[in-house]
Design an enzyme around this catalytic site. Structure first.
Site, mmCIF file in Angstrom:
data_model
loop_
_atom_site.group_PDB
_atom_site.id
_atom_site.type_symbol
_atom_site.label_atom_id
_atom_site.label_comp_id
_atom_site.label_asym_id
_atom_site.label_seq_id
_atom_site.Cartn_x
_atom_site.Cartn_y
_atom_site.Cartn_z
ATOM 1 N N CYS A 74 10.090 -0.555 5.817
ATOM 2 C CA CYS A 74 8.630 -0.606 5.977
ATOM 3 C C CYS A 74 8.227 -0.596 7.450
ATOM 4 C CB CYS A 74 8.041 -1.802 5.251
ATOM 5 S SG CYS A 74 8.796 -3.371 5.698
ATOM 6 N N HIS A 117 6.839 -8.180 5.938
ATOM 7 C CA HIS A 117 6.592 -6.832 5.442
ATOM 8 C C HIS A 117 5.614 -6.143 6.388
ATOM 9 C CE1 HIS A 117 6.194 -3.531 2.722
ATOM 10 N NE2 HIS A 117 4.914 -3.759 2.497
#
Ligand SMILES: [Zn+2]
Length: 427
Positions: free
Chosen positions: A98, A379
């Protein structure tokens, strides 16, 4: 020990340059010491310089390229009224990638870089001396083209691109979570090297420019930089930082000019908990006193003196990347600051930080790389303003969804991408 004097008398790695990465590393990427780019690094205010491959050579000519975004490419509809999802395509997560997807989406929404890829301009600027043979640029361009010309909104896999970035920077081999800003550094550096218009970097004689006025000195240093590092990436992302050191005894002021690819801003602290981006910039440019063990040697006094040091921006880049230093390290552990930093989406006025008042330095935000979570598990996502539609979208790996501009600011914001307001009239 550092001296109070003009460039190049500061020696890299000295206490003066403690906030910089080494200005002129003499090795190229694969040999570069990890200390230069290791993040999070609490001591680096900004921490990026391109790798340089020193080589004796005739000076290559540079040419400047004025960008025009009137034409994007035959297959791209900039009016945004097509049904095809231009620029609204997600990237599959290959396993903790990510950080990469977030940065790729931010760069893909950088209009001039996108257009450079869509028009295949990079193919005319390939640097034949580059050992990577331009495979990274080619994959980056391919990926950008797919994001902007895909007829399906299905997420695409960046695995070919990943293969190239990890060939270029082996630290990205595997599937560990990485720092998005660090990844951005490696990527821009890699792209730059492959399309550097300077075929072989000339060895430049050191010139005595101490007697020149600061502005003139800054210009000379900038031109010298361009004689070695000149690419579309430099055109867009690189600015120049001025560091001034003033002796508290005799008042002698010396200046040093260094290129920067982004600014790593310390997060200001305030009672209320919320701070502004300008507070962080003020902290970054705050006058520091160098005393005690840090006392530099004054060039005029010829002895160590208490000095003050201050940064100003000598030259602002077209794309200003601001990295909020949320991660800090102490001996025990890495920690993350989740302070809410309030930043403007439009008209970020940076003029108070210019060396010269006349400079044009008002910016509009177009992309943000966000980090949610903590240092143990986090994230990355991206928020980007689609250049064709003018609307904001959230990019969460495969998922792309529209969002309100009022949601762009959050305490997850980690790397901010601003574009000079006057560089394009369209917003
Ligand atoms: Zn002095």
């Amino acid at each position: 020990m550092s001296q109070v004097s003009s460039t190049p008398r500061y020696s890299p790695g000295s206490s003066l340059l403690g906030h910089y990465s080494a200005y002129e590393p003499t090795v190229g990427y694969p040999l570069r010491g990890p200390e230069l780019l290791q993040l999070p690094s609490p001591s680096s205010r900004y921490a990026f310089s391109t790798s340089r491959h020193l080589g004796p050579a005739p000076q290559a000519g540079r040419r400047s390229e004025s960008s025009s975004r009137a034409l994007v490419g035959p297959r791209v509809n900039t009016n945004g009224n097509s049904k095809s999802p231009q620029g609204l395509v997600g990237l599959r997560n290959l396993g903790n990638t990510c950080f990469m997807n977030s940065i790729l989406q931010c760069l893909s929404n950088t209009p001039d870089l996108r257009d450079y890829c869509l028009r295949n301009t990079h193919r005319t600027e390939l640097n034949n001396n580059c050992r990577a043979k331009a495979a990274l640029m080619e994959e980056f361009a391919k990926l950008t083209q797919t994001l902007w010309t895909s007829v399906s909104s299905e997420a695409i896999s960046p695995s070919d691109f990943k293969t190239q970035i990890q060939r270029y920077a082996p630290k990205f081999v595997g599937y560990n979570q990485q720092d998005a800003q660090e990844f951005l550094h490696f990527l821009l550096d890699g792209l730059h090297n492959e399309v550097n218009r300077v075929a072989v970097r000339p060895r430049l004689p050191s010139e005595d420019i101490d007697h020149l006025p600061d502005n003139e000195k800054g210009k000379r240093m900038w031109n010298k930089y361009l004689e070695r590092e000149d690419s579309k990436v430099v055109d867009l992302f690189v600015g120049q930082l001025k560091s001034s050191l003033t002796c508290s005894e005799c008042g002698y002021c010396s200046t040093v000019f260094d290129p920067f690819w982004d600014l790593s801003l310390p997060i200001a602290k305030k009672g209320s908990g919320e701070v502004s981006l300008t507070d962080c910039m003020r902290l970054f440019t705050k006058e520091d006193v160098l005393d005690g063990d840090e006392k530099p040697t004054c060039y005029r006094c010829k002895t160590r003196r208490k000095c003050t040091k201050k940064f100003t921006i000598q030259k602002f880049p077209q794309i200003l990347v601001l990295h909020l230093k949320r991660f800090s390290e102490n001996r025990v552990r890495t920690s993350k600051l989740s302070t809410y930093v309030n930043f403007p989406l439009k008209e970020l006025d940076m003029r108070e930080f210019c060396s010269e008042n006349s400079m044009n330095a008002v910016y509009n935000l177009y992309a943000v790389s966000n980090h949610s979570g903590n240092t143990l598990g986090g994230h990355y996502t991206a928020y980007c303003r689609n250049p064709a539609l003018g609307e904001w979208y959230s990019y969460n790996d495969s998922r792309v969804s529209p969002m309100s501009s009022s949601q762009v600011r959050s305490s997850d914001a980690y790397v901010l991408f601003y574009e000079l307001a006057s560089s394009h009239s369209r917003l």
